[in-house]
Design a protein around this motif. Structure first.
Motif, PDB file in Angstrom:
ATOM      1  N   GLU A  31     -12.350 -20.744  22.275  1.00 28.08           N
ATOM      2  CA  GLU A  31     -11.786 -20.844  23.620  1.00 28.08           C
ATOM      3  C   GLU A  31     -10.756 -21.959  23.706  1.00 28.08           C
ATOM      4  N   VAL A  32     -10.958 -23.000  22.909  1.00 25.98           N
ATOM      5  CA  VAL A  32      -9.997 -24.110  22.892  1.00 25.98           C
ATOM      6  C   VAL A  32      -8.830 -23.803  21.968  1.00 25.98           C
ATOM      7  N   VAL A  33      -9.131 -23.483  20.721  1.00 30.39           N
ATOM      8  CA  VAL A  33      -8.092 -23.308  19.702  1.00 30.39           C
ATOM      9  C   VAL A  33      -7.241 -22.061  19.974  1.00 30.39           C
ATOM     10  N   GLU A  34      -7.849 -21.009  20.469  1.00 35.54           N
ATOM     11  CA  GLU A  34      -7.126 -19.771  20.777  1.00 35.54           C
ATOM     12  C   GLU A  34      -6.974 -19.622  22.292  1.00 35.54           C
ATOM     13  N   GLU A  48      -4.425 -19.592  24.244  1.00 35.79           N
ATOM     14  CA  GLU A  48      -3.375 -18.700  24.732  1.00 35.79           C
ATOM     15  C   GLU A  48      -3.865 -17.254  24.784  1.00 35.79           C
ATOM     16  N   PHE A  49      -4.569 -16.823  23.748  1.00 39.81           N
ATOM     17  CA  PHE A  49      -5.143 -15.476  23.746  1.00 39.81           C
ATOM     18  C   PHE A  49      -6.184 -15.355  24.853  1.00 39.81           C
ATOM     19  N   MET A  50      -7.070 -16.353  24.963  1.00 37.29           N
ATOM     20  CA  MET A  50      -8.099 -16.316  25.987  1.00 37.29           C
ATOM     21  C   MET A  50      -7.485 -16.226  27.381  1.00 37.29           C
ATOM     22  N   LYS A  51      -6.430 -16.961  27.591  1.00 39.53           N
ATOM     23  CA  LYS A  51      -5.772 -16.942  28.894  1.00 39.53           C
ATOM     24  C   LYS A  51      -5.190 -15.565  29.181  1.00 39.53           C
ATOM     25  N   GLU A  52      -4.634 -14.929  28.156  1.00 38.04           N
ATOM     26  CA  GLU A  52      -4.045 -13.604  28.339  1.00 38.04           C
ATOM     27  C   GLU A  52      -5.082 -12.570  28.759  1.00 38.04           C
ATOM     28  N   VAL A  53      -6.297 -12.683  28.214  1.00 39.94           N
ATOM     29  CA  VAL A  53      -7.337 -11.704  28.554  1.00 39.94           C
ATOM     30  C   VAL A  53      -8.123 -12.119  29.794  1.00 39.94           C
ATOM     31  N   ASP A  69      -9.524 -18.500  31.314  1.00 43.04           N
ATOM     32  CA  ASP A  69      -8.792 -19.767  31.307  1.00 43.04           C
ATOM     33  C   ASP A  69      -9.685 -20.852  31.906  1.00 43.04           C
ATOM     34  N   LYS A  70     -10.247 -21.681  31.040  1.00 38.80           N
ATOM     35  CA  LYS A  70     -11.160 -22.730  31.478  1.00 38.80           C
ATOM     36  C   LYS A  70     -10.464 -24.076  31.629  1.00 38.80           C
ATOM     37  N   GLY A  71      -9.143 -24.122  31.419  1.00 36.96           N
ATOM     38  CA  GLY A  71      -8.423 -25.378  31.572  1.00 36.96           C
ATOM     39  C   GLY A  71      -8.644 -26.365  30.456  1.00 36.96           C
ATOM     40  N   TYR A  72      -8.986 -25.862  29.266  1.00 37.67           N
ATOM     41  CA  TYR A  72      -9.225 -26.772  28.138  1.00 37.67           C
ATOM     42  C   TYR A  72      -7.932 -27.363  27.592  1.00 37.67           C
ATOM     43  N   ILE A  73      -6.824 -26.675  27.820  1.00 36.01           N
ATOM     44  CA  ILE A  73      -5.515 -27.202  27.432  1.00 36.01           C
ATOM     45  C   ILE A  73      -4.570 -27.051  28.622  1.00 36.01           C
ATOM     46  N   ALA A 127     -12.623 -31.502  30.617  1.00 37.19           N
ATOM     47  CA  ALA A 127     -13.044 -30.103  30.678  1.00 37.19           C
ATOM     48  C   ALA A 127     -13.840 -29.710  29.439  1.00 37.19           C
ATOM     49  N   ILE A 128     -13.345 -30.147  28.285  1.00 32.53           N
ATOM     50  CA  ILE A 128     -14.027 -29.794  27.029  1.00 32.53           C
ATOM     51  C   ILE A 128     -15.379 -30.478  26.945  1.00 32.53           C
ATOM     52  N   LYS A 129     -15.418 -31.761  27.255  1.00 29.35           N
ATOM     53  CA  LYS A 129     -16.679 -32.499  27.173  1.00 29.35           C
ATOM     54  C   LYS A 129     -17.699 -31.961  28.166  1.00 29.35           C
ATOM     55  N   ASN A 130     -17.244 -31.612  29.360  1.00 27.45           N
ATOM     56  CA  ASN A 130     -18.159 -31.054  30.361  1.00 27.45           C
ATOM     57  C   ASN A 130     -18.772 -29.739  29.888  1.00 27.45           C
TER      58      ASN A 130
END
Length: 442
Positions: free
Chosen positions: A364-367, A369-374, A377-381, A390-393
């Motif tokens: 979800e973090v590293v990919e 852009e793909f996750m956002k497209e589908v 979007d958790k706001g990790y980047i 966001a990531i630590k939470n």
């Protein structure tokens, strides 16, 4: 298998998250009550209570809320159905015998090509066999007498039948024009816009990997290890994120086999063979890929259970290889190393539920852009920068979910680095590696 705990086979953790399935299904994540059904089924079988044993056997196979298995009983006979991907298995059992069938394809003519193929496949099967039914449909059957049809035998017999039929149908129907799909009404088609996203992702990642091999700084002959990281991480990542069926899934498995088969061939040779397979994938028509993306139910897993300690050892053995590539500015290969570690394990194993949740978060973090497209979007980047909070939470939320199972988990948040994606990827795997997953004694 009792050391694993239930998780869902999709990424829907919040009410507003889209229900998109990722990764290979595993039946290792069952409720504890299911294992009691299994133990009791064995006990009843050993006491000669075949029908009682079968009831509990099917209860064990059934996933709560999924409807992957159903059965009815009448006059001493149990009729059952179960689903494995695109295939439906139907069967009947009584105090004398156990029989199951999965129809693979409908034939218009009996071509020698696919008949020879399935006859050859029969030699590799232990419990089931390919056959033709009375309507000349290709089918698979499994049969056992009740007195030797233990829960173990029926489990592995049904698993071989179901997984083989599921894998074979898409492949053989695409290859032979005289065959058509059959009994696929239970599959749920993926929306076209998601198929488009998946297709573009697959093609772009393969093309980028080939371009990096051809135009990058690493020589394919001098640095076969780095090239292998680039190629294999694409396979594992696309398998997990895109979940292709049929032809593409078979090609991914073939690539994995090419590289890890102990056949005496050099890594350089194997890398070139992998690139050939990639090019074959690129040559396919777009509409052929679209037919491979659909949602299904499953009963049997294809990945083997493993412990956290094995994942930790794998991280130890592979992760330090990242440093040389990073220090020498081979950025694509440096990122490919942790991608490979995560993907390899999700491709081959059913890790403990907590590890699977954490490894999914990695993607979800590293990919992102793909996750956002589908639609995830958790706001990790944000604006190209990693969001520490966001990531630590999210990590904290995952660990809290399993705190009662692993009371001594002791997360080391201080090791996490957020200055770049490569730094985060490495530090995150170090973080996972050092988690104390000693379970509380029941």
């Amino acid at each position: 298998m009792g050391i694993f705990d239930k998780i869902f086979w999709n990424a829907k953790e919040e009410d507003n998250a889209p229900s998109i399935k990722f990764g290979r299904y595993s039946d290792s994540y069952k409720e504890k009550e299911k294992y009691k059904d299994w133990d009791r089924s064995i006990e009843l079988f050993e006491n000669g209570e075949f029908l009682g044993s079968l009831r509990l056997f099917f209860d064990y196979l059934k996933e709560d809320g999924v409807d992957n298995v159903s059965y009815t009983e009448s006059d001493g006979t149990i009729d059952f159905e179960l689903y494995q991907g695109s295939k439906k298995v139907v069967g009947r059992a009584d105090k004398h015998s156990f029989w199951a069938e999965a129809k693979i394809a409908k034939t218009s003519t009996l071509e020698i090509g696919f008949l020879r193929r399935l006859m050859e496949e029969n030699f590799g099967l232990k419990y089931s066999r390919y056959a033709l039914d009375e309507d000349d449909n290709l089918t698979m059957v499994y049969h056992s007498f009740a007195h030797d049809g233990s829960p173990y035998k029926n489990y592995y017999g049904l698993k071989e039948l179901a997984t083989s039929a599921d894998k074979q149908d898409d492949i053989i129907v695409e290859e032979f024009d005289s065959l058509d799909n059959i009994n696929t009404g239970h599959t749920e088609d993926t929306p076209d816009h998601i198929k488009e996203i998946k297709y573009n992702y697959l093609i772009s990642r393969i093309e980028a990997a080939i371009k990096e091999v051809n135009e990058g700084k690493l020589n394919i002959d001098q640095y076969p290890g780095g090239i292998a990281y680039l190629l294999l991480e694409i396979v594992y990542k696309c398998d997990y994120l895109l979940k292709p069926e049929g032809y593409t899934m078979k090609q991914f498995e073939e690539i994995h086999k090419i590289y890890f088969q102990k056949d005496g061939k050099s890594p350089q040779y194997k890398n070139r063979e992998i690139i050939k397979v990639f090019k074959k994938i690129l040559e396919r028509k777009k509409e052929d890929f679209f037919q491979e993306w659909y949602d299904v139910k499953a009963t049997f897993g294809v990945t083997a259970p493993t412990a956290h300690a094995n994942l930790a050892n794998f991280i130890d053995n592979e992760l330090n290889n990242l440093d040389w590539y990073k220090n020498n500015k081979h950025d694509a290969v440096a990122q490919a190393v942790p991608n490979y570690i995560v993907g390899y394990y999700l491709f081959n194993y059913a890790v403990p539920a907590i590890d699977r949740s954490l490894l999914h978060l990695y993607y979800e973090v590293v990919e992102h852009e793909f996750m956002k497209e589908v639609g995830i979007d958790k706001g990790y980047i944000n604006k190209g920068k990693l969001s520490k909070s966001a990531i630590k939470n999210k990590i904290s939320s995952i660990l809290k979910r399993y705190k009662s199972i692993y009371p001594s988990i002791k997360p080391q948040y201080a090791v996490l680095k957020y200055d770049s994606l490569v730094s985060f990827s490495k530090s995150y795997l170090v973080f996972i590696r050092h988690l104390n997953l000693a379970k509380v004694e029941a």
